[in-house]
Design a protein around this motif. Structure first.
Motif, PDB file in Angstrom:
ATOM      1  N   PRO A  16       0.805  -8.596   4.077  1.00 38.37           N
ATOM      2  CA  PRO A  16       0.140  -7.684   2.952  1.00 38.37           C
ATOM      3  C   PRO A  16       1.196  -7.508   2.156  1.00 38.37           C
ATOM      4  CG  PRO A  16      -0.098  -6.621   5.181  1.00 38.37           C
ATOM      5  CD  PRO A  16       0.701  -7.870   5.486  1.00 38.37           C
ATOM      6  N   ARG A  24      -0.749   2.307  -0.950  1.00 37.74           N
ATOM      7  CA  ARG A  24      -1.420   2.763   0.094  1.00 37.74           C
ATOM      8  C   ARG A  24      -0.604   4.368   0.676  1.00 37.74           C
ATOM      9  NH1 ARG A  24      -1.512   0.912   5.846  1.00 37.74           N
ATOM     10  NH2 ARG A  24       0.234   0.114   5.994  1.00 37.74           N
ATOM     11  N   ASP A  25       0.772   3.935   1.000  1.00 37.29           N
ATOM     12  CA  ASP A  25       1.427   5.260   1.294  1.00 37.29           C
ATOM     13  C   ASP A  25       1.218   6.254   0.246  1.00 37.29           C
ATOM     14  OD1 ASP A  25       1.900   3.817   3.575  1.00 37.29           O
ATOM     15  OD2 ASP A  25       4.133   3.252   3.081  1.00 37.29           O
ATOM     16  N   TYR A  28      -1.805   7.962   0.661  1.00 39.88           N
ATOM     17  CA  TYR A  28      -1.927   8.950   1.676  1.00 39.88           C
ATOM     18  C   TYR A  28      -1.074   9.962   1.423  1.00 39.88           C
ATOM     19  CZ  TYR A  28      -1.588  10.396   6.821  1.00 39.88           C
ATOM     20  OH  TYR A  28      -1.769  11.076   7.605  1.00 39.88           O
ATOM     21  N   PHE A  34      -6.093   7.645   4.113  1.00 39.96           N
ATOM     22  CA  PHE A  34      -5.276   6.732   4.947  1.00 39.96           C
ATOM     23  C   PHE A  34      -6.098   5.228   5.066  1.00 39.96           C
ATOM     24  CE2 PHE A  34      -3.351   3.801   8.186  1.00 39.96           C
ATOM     25  CZ  PHE A  34      -1.832   3.928   7.640  1.00 39.96           C
ATOM     26  N   PRO A  36      -5.978   2.021   6.667  1.00 38.22           N
ATOM     27  CA  PRO A  36      -5.150   1.290   7.673  1.00 38.22           C
ATOM     28  C   PRO A  36      -5.322  -0.267   7.342  1.00 38.22           C
ATOM     29  CG  PRO A  36      -7.449   1.622   8.722  1.00 38.22           C
ATOM     30  CD  PRO A  36      -7.096   2.523   7.185  1.00 38.22           C
ATOM     31  N   ASP A  37      -4.267  -1.136   8.046  1.00 40.68           N
ATOM     32  CA  ASP A  37      -4.204  -2.427   7.556  1.00 40.68           C
ATOM     33  C   ASP A  37      -5.609  -3.408   7.587  1.00 40.68           C
ATOM     34  OD1 ASP A  37      -1.637  -1.952   7.580  1.00 40.68           O
ATOM     35  OD2 ASP A  37      -0.981  -3.461   9.214  1.00 40.68           O
ATOM     36  N   SER A  38      -6.496  -2.792   8.309  1.00 42.67           N
ATOM     37  CA  SER A  38      -7.641  -3.527   8.239  1.00 42.67           C
ATOM     38  C   SER A  38      -8.408  -3.183   7.254  1.00 42.67           C
ATOM     39  CB  SER A  38      -8.347  -3.225   9.472  1.00 42.67           C
ATOM     40  OG  SER A  38      -8.591  -1.921   9.642  1.00 42.67           O
ATOM     41  N   LYS A  39      -8.182  -2.008   6.355  1.00 40.44           N
ATOM     42  CA  LYS A  39      -8.724  -1.969   5.293  1.00 40.44           C
ATOM     43  C   LYS A  39      -8.135  -2.069   4.139  1.00 40.44           C
ATOM     44  CE  LYS A  39     -11.998   1.565   7.560  1.00 40.44           C
ATOM     45  NZ  LYS A  39     -12.104   2.853   8.228  1.00 40.44           N
ATOM     46  N   SER A 265     -11.322   9.207   7.169  1.00 40.53           N
ATOM     47  CA  SER A 265      -9.796   8.700   6.908  1.00 40.53           C
ATOM     48  C   SER A 265      -8.877   9.511   6.304  1.00 40.53           C
ATOM     49  CB  SER A 265      -9.784   7.137   6.203  1.00 40.53           C
ATOM     50  OG  SER A 265     -10.317   6.203   6.742  1.00 40.53           O
ATOM     51  N   GLU A 266      -9.130  10.931   6.438  1.00 44.36           N
ATOM     52  CA  GLU A 266      -8.760  11.851   5.723  1.00 44.36           C
ATOM     53  C   GLU A 266      -7.852  12.661   6.699  1.00 44.36           C
ATOM     54  OE1 GLU A 266     -11.439  13.868   3.343  1.00 44.36           O
ATOM     55  OE2 GLU A 266      -9.941  15.149   2.218  1.00 44.36           O
TER      56      GLU A 266
ATOM     57  N   PHE B 279      -5.569   6.843  12.632  1.00 44.42           N
ATOM     58  CA  PHE B 279      -6.292   5.787  11.762  1.00 44.42           C
ATOM     59  C   PHE B 279      -5.853   4.400  11.929  1.00 44.42           C
ATOM     60  CE2 PHE B 279      -6.344   9.740   8.623  1.00 44.42           C
ATOM     61  CZ  PHE B 279      -7.336  10.310   9.559  1.00 44.42           C
ATOM     62  N   SER B 283      -7.154  -0.552  12.932  1.00 50.65           N
ATOM     63  CA  SER B 283      -6.586  -1.681  12.190  1.00 50.65           C
ATOM     64  C   SER B 283      -6.738  -2.912  13.344  1.00 50.65           C
ATOM     65  CB  SER B 283      -4.987  -1.712  11.825  1.00 50.65           C
ATOM     66  OG  SER B 283      -4.963  -0.899  10.699  1.00 50.65           O
TER      67      SER B 283
END
Lengths: 299, 298
Positions: A16, A24-25, A28, A34, A36-39, A265-266, B279, B283
């Motif tokens: 990434p 991303r950070d 957050y 947040f 996650p890597d998958s999103k 994701s909050e 969260f 992943s």
């Protein structure tokens, strides 16, 4: 997510983008949402839209737009709008709703077992165009055939935006907002109106809409004796001090057994010490109480 | 017959049936190697060991190419895998592929894919959690997460009928699997796993994880490792990396015994962001699902 976005995030083209990870950070840290890597692919697309608007070419440049350039706060809000756009629909967070039905409602019933009045009060804070409070109303109507027989319930739905509230009160929805509706709910609680669906009066009866600014301390104190607060993707727009004030109001207005639900994701990490994070089946929530002392055994 | 007698008899049955899966040929030397200090490890030997089992070697390559193992360039040979990922990761991968082949065909109602998704997911969460709290040996945490439910493998082999009832009870009542085991079998996968750990001659810390992760373990000298597994296992079971059903309960991680154990060693845990860790589990879900399917349904 487009193939390109997916590949940019996880694929053989490389790890990434570190600047996307910084964004991303930042999101957050500032907003509590947040990815996650998958999103990360979703964040990639959403930043992409803003970058086009701002005519920036790299995530590094865009990170600077969000952190050091003039109007950075406005840009952050614009990005947050992109992140939450299209989030609203009926039965949006299924795992959370199942947890409410299977675990939270029985817990509240037990907590109120000795009270003379059997009443449940839910507050949808930042209800937007009404999909969330109507979903909760349908869920409780279903439960009123089972666990909530002889109970009354009311859903207080508040929002700052008058146009959203007017839409909510009107109760007419297009295909996008109703995409998660099962045939069962569609037939039982909606009437077709042209290409749209209208919420039936039985669902609307338990929901009261009103305009409320969550920063209005005086009016916030009136939302008393609530069993559950739903506040999804609303706090993200507040700065830390305001967020803490709003959370304090939620805390004061919730009954001792009360639950606070945020978006999927909050997080309230770093915002409050008074609510405790709990894991429910497939979802998380916050409950009232002091932070547990380490070493206290699970009951 | 008292509960203790039942337990003893059932555990005797495990021993008598000689059905405990033997440790796969490739894994025994790998496990031995893994116990050695890193500087003593011989990369060529490990490559040779894995290469003996062609199916395992192929599975390793499949897994080595997953982003879960942090590699973003195509890996097409064991040599490239070791050069690119390092010896330790390839060993982890080989172990993961090796144990995935342990479940019997008749799995008593529990889908072996779901079971291994939980184990592999738990391994990854253990490693990530261990790194986040600066636990000194994240690799060991990975192995511990991968192997913690070995007792379920024993139950599947030795008590297929009874275990079917266990699983049905757990799933329909949405209770933890070990509680259903205790009710139906009179013992849990910690008890049967302990037998297998002994049989396989697992190291003392892994043995402790397998035997104690649902028990009172605070006084064990391996308590911190067990605590990492206990908490990671719990988060997986409350999320999409479960055994195919979600337990219907409310959990506060701060009230778990493992939290108290770890807090003594890692004071920074007091301010740990559990929401973010939760969260981050997301992943792993899709990739773990794809990997286990690819390996198991070969």
């Amino acid at each position: 997510m487009s193939a390109t976005a997916a590949q940019a995030v996880i694929g053989f083209e490389g790890p990434p983008d570190p600047d996307l990870v910084r964004i991303r950070d930042l999101v957050y840290q500032v907003a509590g949402i947040f990815h996650p890597d998958s999103k990360l692919g979703l964040l990639w697309e959403r930043c992409g839209r803003r970058m086009k608007e701002r005519k920036t070419k790299t995530f590094r440049e865009y990170f600077e737009c969000l952190t050091v350039k003039p109007n950075r706060r406005a840009e952050l809000l614009a990005l947050l709008n992109e992140i939450t756009i299209g989030e609203t629909c009926f039965f949006r967070n299924q795992a959370q709703l199942h947890a409410v039905r299977d675990l939270v409602i029985p817990t509240i019933i037990e907590a109120k077992a000795k009270l003379p009045i059997r009443r449940m009060r839910i507050w949808s804070a930042g209800c937007s165009t009404g999909e969330e409070p109507y979903t909760l109303s349908m869920l409780l109507l279903e439960e009123s055939q089972r666990r909530l027989r002889d109970w009354t319930f009311e859903i207080l739905a508040t929002d700052l935006n008058e146009r959203s509230l007017a839409h909510a009160k009107n109760g007419l929805y297009g295909s996008y907002g109703t995409r998660n509706l099962s045939a069962y709910y569609r037939e039982k609680y909606f009437s077709p109106e042209g290409e749209q669906l209208r919420v039936q009066p039985v669902v609307q009866r338990n929901v009261s809409f009103s305009r409320l600014n969550l920063s209005d301390d005086a009016r916030m104190t009136f939302m008393k004796s609530v069993d559950m607060v739903f506040c999804c993707n609303v706090l993200i727009y507040f700065d830390l001090a305001s967020k803490r004030r709003v959370i304090q109001h939620f805390y004061n207005n919730l009954l001792p057994h009360g639950y606070l639900f945020l978006g999927p994701s909050e997080s309230l990490y770093g915002v409050t010490e008074e609510f405790r994070l709990v894991h429910l089946p497939g979802a998380t929530a916050y409950v009232k109480g002091e932070r547990s002392l380490a070493g206290k055994k699970a009951s | 017959m008292s509960a203790t007698t039942t337990t003893t008899k059932l555990l005797e049955r495990v021993k008598d049936l000689k059905q405990i899966p033997t440790i796969p040929a490739v894994l025994a030397p790998l496990l031995r190697y893994l116990e050695q200090p890193v500087e003593d490890l011989d990369i060529q030997k490990v490559t040779d060991v894995i290469a003996q089992d062609k199916a395992l070697a192929a599975q390793c390559l499949r897994m080595a190419n997953s982003p879960l193992f942090g590699r973003f360039q195509k890996i097409d040979s064991l040599r490239t895998a070791i050069l690119g990922l390092g010896f330790q990761r390839v060993s982890d991968i080989a172990m993961s592929c090796g144990v995935l082949n342990l479940t019997p065909k008749d799995t008593g109602g529990i889908d072996p894919v779901v079971f291994w998704e939980h184990s592999l997911g738990c391994a990854l969460v253990c490693r990530h959690f261990a790194r986040t709290i600066s636990y000194p040996d994240p690799r060991k945490a990975y192995l511990a997460g991968l192997l913690h439910d070995l007792g379920i493998v024993v139950n599947l082999w030795s008590f297929p009928e009874e275990f079917r009832r266990v699983f049905e009870r757990a799933r329909s009542q949405r209770i933890p699997l070990h509680e259903a085991e205790q009710a139906v079998l009179g013992f849990t996968h910690c008890d049967s796993g302990s037998l297998l750990a002994e049989n396989w001659d697992l190291s003392a810390d892994l043995h402790a994880v397998v035997s104690l992760h649902h028990c009172s373990y605070e006084s064990s000298e391996h308590a911190p490792l067990i605590a990492v597994v206990e908490l990671a296992d719990l988060l997986c079971r409350m999320s999409g990396l479960n055994y195919g059903y979600l337990e219907n309960r409310q959990v506060n991680v701060l009230e778990q015994p493992g939290f108290a154990v770890l807090l003594q060693k890692f004071p920074a845990l007091r301010d740990f962001d559990w929401a973010r860790l939760t969260f981050e589990l997301d992943s792993y879900m899709d990739e773990v699902h794809g990997l286990v399917h690819a390996i198991y349904r070969k």
